[in-house]
Write an enzyme that holds these catalytic residues in place. Structure first.
Site, PDB file in Angstrom:
ATOM      1  N   SER A 119     -24.007  45.571  60.398  1.00 32.75           N
ATOM      2  CA  SER A 119     -23.999  44.116  60.457  1.00 32.75           C
ATOM      3  C   SER A 119     -22.920  43.662  61.419  1.00 32.75           C
ATOM      4  O   SER A 119     -21.862  44.298  61.525  1.00 32.75           O
ATOM      5  CB  SER A 119     -23.748  43.513  59.071  1.00 32.75           C
ATOM      6  OG  SER A 119     -22.471  43.901  58.582  1.00 32.75           O
ATOM      7  N   HIS A 173     -17.850  35.365  66.634  1.00 33.77           N
ATOM      8  CA  HIS A 173     -17.377  33.998  66.755  1.00 33.77           C
ATOM      9  C   HIS A 173     -16.632  33.879  68.082  1.00 33.77           C
ATOM     10  O   HIS A 173     -15.489  34.318  68.201  1.00 33.77           O
ATOM     11  CB  HIS A 173     -16.456  33.641  65.589  1.00 33.77           C
ATOM     12  CG  HIS A 173     -17.136  33.584  64.266  1.00 33.77           C
ATOM     13  ND1 HIS A 173     -18.051  32.598  63.956  1.00 33.77           N
ATOM     14  CD2 HIS A 173     -17.052  34.396  63.176  1.00 33.77           C
ATOM     15  CE1 HIS A 173     -18.499  32.800  62.718  1.00 33.77           C
ATOM     16  NE2 HIS A 173     -17.908  33.876  62.227  1.00 33.77           N
ATOM     17  N   HIS A 210     -25.231  36.483  65.055  1.00 30.96           N
ATOM     18  CA  HIS A 210     -25.266  37.373  63.895  1.00 30.96           C
ATOM     19  C   HIS A 210     -26.451  38.326  64.026  1.00 30.96           C
ATOM     20  O   HIS A 210     -27.514  37.948  64.530  1.00 30.96           O
ATOM     21  CB  HIS A 210     -25.416  36.553  62.610  1.00 30.96           C
ATOM     22  CG  HIS A 210     -25.952  37.334  61.448  1.00 30.96           C
ATOM     23  ND1 HIS A 210     -27.276  37.298  61.075  1.00 30.96           N
ATOM     24  CD2 HIS A 210     -25.341  38.190  60.586  1.00 30.96           C
ATOM     25  CE1 HIS A 210     -27.462  38.081  60.028  1.00 30.96           C
ATOM     26  NE2 HIS A 210     -26.306  38.632  59.716  1.00 30.96           N
ATOM     27  N   ARG A 239     -30.792  47.245  58.271  1.00 26.00           N
ATOM     28  CA  ARG A 239     -30.402  47.931  57.040  1.00 26.00           C
ATOM     29  C   ARG A 239     -31.574  48.731  56.461  1.00 26.00           C
ATOM     30  O   ARG A 239     -32.745  48.433  56.739  1.00 26.00           O
ATOM     31  CB  ARG A 239     -29.897  46.922  56.016  1.00 26.00           C
ATOM     32  CG  ARG A 239     -30.889  45.824  55.685  1.00 26.00           C
ATOM     33  CD  ARG A 239     -30.267  44.718  54.851  1.00 26.00           C
ATOM     34  NE  ARG A 239     -31.239  43.687  54.518  1.00 26.00           N
ATOM     35  CZ  ARG A 239     -31.493  42.631  55.276  1.00 26.00           C
ATOM     36  NH1 ARG A 239     -30.828  42.449  56.404  1.00 26.00           N
ATOM     37  NH2 ARG A 239     -32.409  41.744  54.902  1.00 26.00           N
ATOM     38  N   HIS A 245     -35.252  33.969  72.362  1.00 25.58           N
ATOM     39  CA  HIS A 245     -36.531  34.196  71.685  1.00 25.58           C
ATOM     40  C   HIS A 245     -37.455  35.122  72.482  1.00 25.58           C
ATOM     41  O   HIS A 245     -38.301  35.801  71.887  1.00 25.58           O
ATOM     42  CB  HIS A 245     -37.198  32.864  71.363  1.00 25.58           C
ATOM     43  CG  HIS A 245     -36.643  32.227  70.123  1.00 25.58           C
ATOM     44  ND1 HIS A 245     -37.053  32.586  68.860  1.00 25.58           N
ATOM     45  CD2 HIS A 245     -35.672  31.291  69.958  1.00 25.58           C
ATOM     46  CE1 HIS A 245     -36.387  31.883  67.961  1.00 25.58           C
ATOM     47  NE2 HIS A 245     -35.535  31.093  68.599  1.00 25.58           N
ATOM     48  N   HIS A 291     -28.813  22.324  51.025  1.00 30.56           N
ATOM     49  CA  HIS A 291     -27.977  21.208  50.586  1.00 30.56           C
ATOM     50  C   HIS A 291     -27.624  20.273  51.746  1.00 30.56           C
ATOM     51  O   HIS A 291     -27.195  19.141  51.531  1.00 30.56           O
ATOM     52  CB  HIS A 291     -26.695  21.727  49.925  1.00 30.56           C
ATOM     53  CG  HIS A 291     -25.791  22.502  50.838  1.00 30.56           C
ATOM     54  ND1 HIS A 291     -26.091  23.770  51.283  1.00 30.56           N
ATOM     55  CD2 HIS A 291     -24.594  22.179  51.403  1.00 30.56           C
ATOM     56  CE1 HIS A 291     -25.117  24.199  52.070  1.00 30.56           C
ATOM     57  NE2 HIS A 291     -24.195  23.256  52.160  1.00 30.56           N
ATOM     58  N   GLY A 347     -19.808  45.327  44.007  1.00 35.90           N
ATOM     59  CA  GLY A 347     -18.451  45.854  44.072  1.00 35.90           C
ATOM     60  C   GLY A 347     -18.087  46.363  45.444  1.00 35.90           C
ATOM     61  O   GLY A 347     -17.306  47.308  45.571  1.00 35.90           O
TER      62      GLY A 347
END
Length: 306
Positions: free
Chosen positions: A94, A98, A108, A112, A147, A177, A260
């Site tokens: 990953s 910035h 980003h 995986r 793209h 939100h 964890g």
């Protein structure tokens, strides 16, 4: 479903980390990646590489991890109850970039591979990942370029793959939100295990291999653009949206914390500086308003062009 090659995926991800770090290092002359090799108590470990306070990359991290556990956390099993209670192994790469210059987008990517196992049953494996772009100031030519490479990355899966995973990306990287997208999208895929391991692994490699070709030309084109405190402050404000998404919605962040995982590596994705302003609205007709009005709208960039 058990015909898969964990070692081949492991080796590819380490090679991809080296390739991306080398490419980014060539763009950043003032500082170098710091490497942190770590182990996880429950099993596995990783290799975290971070640049901080560079001239071009204000913060960038490219992380490899290969971890194991006795029971999948809710972030991985909530939508797939058949996985609940299974032991698991997860490996991936990953990265989050910035940039310092507000005219360079935040970027980003991740790829995986998961395996979930239970005694007496066939292992269940799948791939996931993608890449997306979060501009602060919009440039249509950059969006088209991004793209175009996303579409090229989907060639191994044939017709319709780009459209499917672009749409999934637009839906996934959405701040409900705020009722707005995080950026201009790209690709997002998950739970991929059809038609076979070889095809899925080829596609995952294609996504990883296309990342530098998609992002670096944009970085090179914009990194020396002059800017003032106005653009810098808008960049810091918009970075807040990135933080909100990662801490509220991002599956990878939730999985890492619930399982964890190593907190420093998980939260590497957050920017070094960010601001929030109450009820901010850009002035009509400004470049800041154009980001909202033109670029933060789901759009077929390959049909409309620059």
């Amino acid at each position: 479903m058990a015909d898969f090659d964990v070692q081949a995926v492991h080796d590819y991800l380490l090679t991809l980390q080296d390739m991306i770090c080398d490419a980014l290092q060539q763009q950043e002359g003032s500082v170098r990646f710091d490497e942190d090799v770590w182990e996880r108590g429950e099993g596995g470990g990783g290799r975290t590489r971070v640049i901080a306070d560079g001239d071009v990359l204000e913060k960038a991290g490219v992380n490899f991890s290969n971890v194991r556990g006795a029971r999948l956390p809710p972030a991985a099993s909530a939508a797939r109850p058949e996985l609940d209670g299974r032991a698991w192994q997860a490996m991936g790469l990953s990265l989050v970039i910035h940039p310092r210059n507000p005219f360079v987008p935040t970027s980003h990517a991740n790829v995986r591979f998961f395996v979930a196992e239970q005694l007496g049953e066939e292992p269940i494996w799948w791939f996931g990942g993608g890449f997306d772009l979060t501009p602060y100031y919009g440039f249509a030519e950059d969006c088209v370029h991004w793209h175009e490479h996303a579409r090229q990355a989907c060639v191994p899966l044939g017709d319709g793959a780009y459209e499917k995973y672009k749409h999934w990306c637009d839906e996934y990287f959405y701040l409900r939100h705020r009722d707005e997208p995080r950026g201009i999208g790209g690709l997002f895929f998950d739970d991929l295990n059809q038609p076979d391991f070889g095809t899925c692994f080829t596609f995952m490699r294609s996504v990883g291999d296309h990342y530098c070709d998609a992002f670096l030309p944009i970085l090179q084109r914009r990194k020396d653009t002059p800017y003032s405190d106005r653009e810098r402050q808008f960049q810091l404000y918009r970075r807040g949206r990135y933080v909100e998404f990662n801490l509220i919605y991002d599956r990878g962040t939730l999985f890492g914390l619930q399982s964890g995982g190593r907190t420093e590596s998980i939260l590497m994705s957050l920017p070094p500086l960010v601001t929030w302003h109450y009820a901010y609205t850009p002035q009509p007709g400004t470049p800041e308003a154009e980001l909202y009005d033109t670029f933060l709208k789901p759009r077929d960039w390959l049909a409309t062009g620059a």
